[in-house]
Write an enzyme that holds these catalytic residues in place. Structure first.
Site, short mmCIF file in Angstrom:
data_model
loop_
_atom_site.label_atom_id
_atom_site.label_comp_id
_atom_site.label_asym_id
_atom_site.label_seq_id
_atom_site.Cartn_x
_atom_site.Cartn_y
_atom_site.Cartn_z
N GLY A 71 -25.48 -20.88 38.08
CA GLY A 71 -24.74 -21.37 39.51
C GLY A 71 -23.88 -20.13 39.85
N GLU B 118 -22.19 -25.95 42.75
CA GLU B 118 -21.00 -26.45 43.32
C GLU B 118 -21.11 -26.28 44.95
OE1 GLU B 118 -17.72 -23.80 41.79
OE2 GLU B 118 -18.53 -24.06 39.87
N MET C 241 -14.30 -29.28 35.71
CA MET C 241 -13.59 -28.12 36.27
C MET C 241 -12.09 -28.52 36.89
SD MET C 241 -16.59 -25.97 37.76
CE MET C 241 -17.40 -26.99 38.79
#
Ligand code: NAG
Ligand code: NAG
Ligand code: NAG
Length: 467
Positions: A174, A216, A283
């Site tokens: 990512g 994300e 996160m």
């Protein structure tokens, strides 16, 4: 006859008037404006020099690459954006209960080094963490992709398993540029199949233990495809089935997931995620970061809400996010709580208004783009003899000097946060990231050991850290 024009003509022609005016002007300039200007200039020059002295010499070494930073910046601004479009839900405060568990994960992200000053693989203690997430690979042409520069680090990291046979090494996929390949890849079965095949091939070739998907975020606005969340769930389902078919290998499937309520609701089918993944890395940081939508100071990773916070703001903390994921169907044992080794800096509007939620005009000068590593914060505090304030509501320290304001974590705050993980029976702690801890043991503020922050978390997880 005397017309008004005539009057003015006489006035302008009058030499005495002229002379008086100039003399007065000269007097004003000489006696008032000039000294004031000189005073201001001197003050500004001295203040400028003083401010320069405030900041320790900085290097970018703790940030392994601008791509990594851009990814973190993206997350911070997405979190900040959602803070504005809030959807008010009241939360209630009751003391949490202590429960006992004996096994916790300690998942550590490691960013590939970008130069000789960066943290090198061989400087990582193989016994420090239970899981090492190598960051970041990407998705290109529907396949896992690592640059030729990063592949040797994967080989080196897998060798750490020779020292600690229980260590799990995962590849994290990512990033700001790197997760651009996700939307196309999840789109149809053919593309997903290509990706899954490439991941399993990669794992076999390099001998890694798992894959951590760090998109994300699925379905993040503005987005054309409203089905991204569904497609992402489908990918997890197919990945789980493919891994189950390969009985000779045990590949871990994990996700790095968002903490704020609205992104969770947009991006994940939580009960399916719970079925298909081994655990999630929450996160739970970047809750507060300077953006133009949120021009005030704030704690990077508060454990609890502060009494100043109401409604949506009261949901922006570790406690709320972790319980929220659990309430949507994620097993507590599969929730690994993210803790940062870096702080966020802000530039205060008024140096005398310096608590959380003080007006800020931008990011601070310390660190890079508002991100400061623990060693940077440490030398800033020590070289200026600043005593941080420890906020007992959010269980986090912050500090300021003139216009600079920084929220960060230290051994004490991370001990509280790791005890929260243990006492609430969550699945462990995740660290973002090893590179921004004091890996040289140069900071003379706490224990003085290498990796003081990760070590404090490990110790608080009871020294019982295991798979
Ligand atoms: C922690 O979160 C839970 C669930 O949202 C809530 O019930 C509890 O009051 C919170 N604890 C504190 C100290 O805020
Ligand atoms: C992706 O595919 C394009 C077109 O087929 C090709 O030019 C490019 O080299 C590929 N990239 C990688 C990293 O394989
Ligand atoms: C899947 O999507 C790709 C574009 O990424 C397209 O080229 C391909 O034809 C699609 N396959 C199917 C079976 O729809």
């Amino acid at each position: 006859m005397f017309s008004p024009e005539h009057n003015r003509y006489i006035l302008l022609q009058n030499p005495t008037d002229h002379w008086t005016l100039d003399k007065k002007a000269l007097l004003v300039v000489g006696c008032l404006i000039l000294p004031i200007t000189m005073f201001c200039a001197t003050y500004m020059i001295l203040f400028g020099i003083y401010e320069k002295l405030l900041y320790p010499k900085q290097s970018l070494s703790s940030f392994s690459s601008s791509i990594v930073l851009e990814k973190d910046l993206h997350r911070a601004s997405v979190y900040g954006g959602y803070e504005r479009r809030n959807n008010y839900t009241e939360i209630q405060r009751t003391p949490h209960q202590a429960l006992d568990v004996s096994i916790f994960r300690l998942v550590c992200y490691y960013n590939f080094p970008s130069n000789a000053q960066s943290l090198q693989v061989n400087d990582i203690d193989p016994n420090l963490c239970t899981h090492l997430n190598l960051a970041f690979g990407s998705v290109i042409n529907n396949s896992i992709y690592l640059s030729d520069a990063d592949l040797p680090y994967v080989r080196q990291a897998v060798k750490l398993k020779a020292v600690n046979k229980n260590l799990k090494v995962l590849i994290s996929i990512g990033g700001a540029y790197n997760d651009r390949g996700f939307p196309e890849m999840v789109l149809n079965h053919t593309n997903r199949k290509t990706f899954i095949k490439s991941v399993i091939g990669f794992a076999k070739t390099y001998g890694i233990d798992g894959v951590d998907l760090d998109w994300e975020f699925p379905g993040e606005e503005p987005v054309a495809d409203k089905h991204q969340r569904q497609h992402f769930t489908q990918l997890l389902h197919e990945l789980r089935r493919a891994v189950a078919r390969h009985t000779n290998m045990a590949l871990l499937i994990t996700l790095a997931v968002a903490a704020p309520v609205q992104i969770v609701d947009t991006s994940y089918d939580v009960s399916y995620v719970n079925d298909y993944v081994d655990y999630i890395n929450l996160m739970s940081y970047d809750y507060h970061h300077y953006t133009r939508l949120t021009p005030f100071t704030g704690i990077n990773s508060p454990l609890y809400a502060s009494s100043l916070e109401k409604y949506y703001l009261a949901t922006m903390n570790i406690n709320y996010s972790s319980h929220y994921w659990n309430s949507l169907g994620m097993d507590k044992s599969k929730i690994v709580i993210g803790l940062p080794t870096y702080g966020h800096t802000f530039r205060l509007m008024n140096p005398r208004n310096e608590g959380p939620y003080a007006p800020a005009s931008g990011v601070g000068k310390l660190g890079t783009l508002g991100f400061a590593s623990y060693p940077q914060v440490c030398s800033f505090l020590l070289s200026n003899r600043i005593t941080p304030v420890f906020d007992m509501e959010t269980l986090s320290p912050y500090a300021s000097k003139y216009y600079e304001w920084v929220s960060f974590d230290d051994e004490q705050s991370l001990t509280y946060k790791a005890e929260f993980v243990r006492n609430n029976n969550f699945g462990g702690a995740m660290i973002y990231c090893l590179n921004m801890d004091d890996f040289k043991g140069a900071c003379k503020m706490g224990s003085g050991r290498k990796f003081p922050l990760v070590s404090a978390v490990r110790q608080a997880l009871d020294g019982q850290a295991g798979a």
